[in-house]
Enzyme design. Structure first.
Site, PDB file in Angstrom:
ATOM      1  N   SER A   4      53.753 -10.370  42.572  1.00 15.32           N
ATOM      2  CA  SER A   4      53.768  -8.859  43.044  1.00 15.32           C
ATOM      3  C   SER A   4      55.012  -8.546  42.444  1.00 15.32           C
ATOM      4  O   SER A   4      55.352  -8.792  41.394  1.00 15.32           O
ATOM      5  CB  SER A   4      53.528  -8.766  44.551  1.00 15.32           C
ATOM      6  OG  SER A   4      53.440  -7.120  44.952  1.00 15.32           O
ATOM      7  N   HIS A  31      50.083  -7.585  41.368  1.00 17.74           N
ATOM      8  CA  HIS A  31      49.681  -6.433  42.050  1.00 17.74           C
ATOM      9  C   HIS A  31      50.057  -5.216  41.303  1.00 17.74           C
ATOM     10  O   HIS A  31      51.225  -5.303  40.622  1.00 17.74           O
ATOM     11  CB  HIS A  31      50.214  -6.227  43.295  1.00 17.74           C
ATOM     12  CG  HIS A  31      50.045  -7.369  44.213  1.00 17.74           C
ATOM     13  ND1 HIS A  31      50.589  -7.819  45.399  1.00 17.74           N
ATOM     14  CD2 HIS A  31      48.657  -8.076  44.516  1.00 17.74           C
ATOM     15  CE1 HIS A  31      49.894  -8.838  46.202  1.00 17.74           C
ATOM     16  NE2 HIS A  31      48.712  -8.985  45.502  1.00 17.74           N
ATOM     17  N   ASP A 123      50.465 -11.695  50.686  1.00 13.44           N
ATOM     18  CA  ASP A 123      49.216 -11.978  49.959  1.00 13.44           C
ATOM     19  C   ASP A 123      49.477 -13.063  49.095  1.00 13.44           C
ATOM     20  O   ASP A 123      50.604 -13.444  48.535  1.00 13.44           O
ATOM     21  CB  ASP A 123      48.962 -10.809  48.699  1.00 13.44           C
ATOM     22  CG  ASP A 123      47.598 -10.942  48.281  1.00 13.44           C
ATOM     23  OD1 ASP A 123      46.762 -11.472  49.028  1.00 13.44           O
ATOM     24  OD2 ASP A 123      47.539 -10.490  47.060  1.00 13.44           O
TER      25      ASP A 123
END
Length: 339
Positions: A4, A31, A123
């Site tokens: 991310s 992401h 995540d």
């Protein structure tokens, strides 16, 4: 591989160390905002000896290939292919790292290697636990070296991983795992790798009464569930949240509700003050004073809520800044490719 905030440069270092003839497919989730055009595949190709492209629905899993998840599509594994899905967001993301890891583990069992790199929140933790539970191998970037250590710390707190290394050594470890060789020296995880401030998800008891709450995205009921020793919440539609992501989403709902309360109280104050003036003009002093007292109370209540908002600790700003930083970096890369 999942990343991310801070993930672009990290991924460039990792793929730059992989050989062109690696006997494996590398699937990558980063992401990124749903409506943003992504040049990540081109950026990585400039550093990689492997063939790198944006994943297409139905692309086969072929050795020596890097497939990158496009914006607003989950990248999941089905049989010997990848599929692009517009399924429910997980941890507020689509693509989501957990979706890729979980599907790969279910389809390929011991043949999967999961890698968690720089990023905020958590995540990838549940997906990495699923890979481990299916007999796969797990690698996490050293949080001390990651630009954003949230995802690596969460993964380490949730899973007994096989290797924890700086980003420049991730490729070396992956190559060893793919070839079935012994791990390089110094790649074993340290004791208590998650640190004192990590969410120790795997240690949470699952014999307590289950908790239900409302899905921040669709308003449905979220049910607590435990998979591979990691707790998550899922609604009937399929939105999934890990602990930190759910707390973050709830914080947004709470803040929105508190500002709505401020607005309602301010509206009430204005209406009461107007009524007080009208009663005063009609020389109804008792009613005028009553309306004014109520208006003053509404003003005090609105002020109290504003004070609570001003002093409330929240990670929303920090996470938003991280995502904007990553968006700016991608913009800079894309401008460089276009020039």
């Amino acid at each position: 591989m999942g990343a991310s905030a801070g993930g672009v440069e990290t991924l460039r270092r990792v793929v730059g160390g992989l050989p062109a003839d690696l006997p494996a497919t590398v699937c990558i989730v980063l992401h990124i905002a749903p409506g943003s055009p992504s040049a990540l595949a081109q950026i990585l190709q400039r550093s990689s000896r492997m063939s790198c492209r944006a994943a297409g629905d139905g692309d086969p899993l072929e050795p020596g290939q890097i497939l990158v998840a496009p914006p607003d599509r989950h990248l999941v594994v089905e049989d010997l292919h990848v599929c692009l899905s517009v399924g429910p967001r997980e941890n507020g993301h689509r693509p989501a790292i957990d979706a890729l890891f979980r599907s790969a583990a279910a389809q390929r069992d011991r043949k999967v290697i999961g890698v968690v790199l720089s990023g905020t929140r958590d995540d990838g933790s549940a997906g990495l636990a699923a890979i481990k539970a299916h007999g796969g191998r797990t690698v996490v970037q050293d949080p001390e070296e990651a630009l954003y250590p949230g995802m690596p710390r969460s993964a380490l707190a949730s899973v007994e991983v096989d290797a924890v290394v700086p980003s420049e050594r991730v490729a070396e470890v992956v190559i060893a795992m793919v070839n079935g060789d012994s791990l390089p020296p110094g790649s074993r995880p340290p004791r208590n790798p998650g640190g004192d401030d990590s969410l120790h998800i795997a240690a949470w008891p699952n014999d307590d009464a289950p908790v239900t709450t409302i899905c921040p995205e669709c308003g449905g009921v979220l049910s607590e569930r435990h998979e591979a020793g990691v707790v998550q919440w899922e609604c009937r539609v399929g939105h999934r949240y890990s602990p930190e992501s759910l707390l973050n989403a709830q914080a947004g709902d709470v803040e929105a509700a508190m500002w709505a309360a401020v607005r309602a109280l301010e509206d009430r104050r204005l209406m009461l003050e107007r009524m007080a003036r009208q009663f005063h003009a009609q020389e109804q002093s008792i009613s005028a004073r009553s309306m004014q007292r109520r208006a003053s109370e509404a003003a005090r209540q609105a002020h109290a809520v504003r004070e609570a908002l001003a002093g409330a600790p929240t990670s929303l700003g920090e996470i938003g800044d991280a995502q904007e930083t990553e968006r700016d970096r991608l913009d800079d890369r894309e401008e460089g490719l276009a020039s």
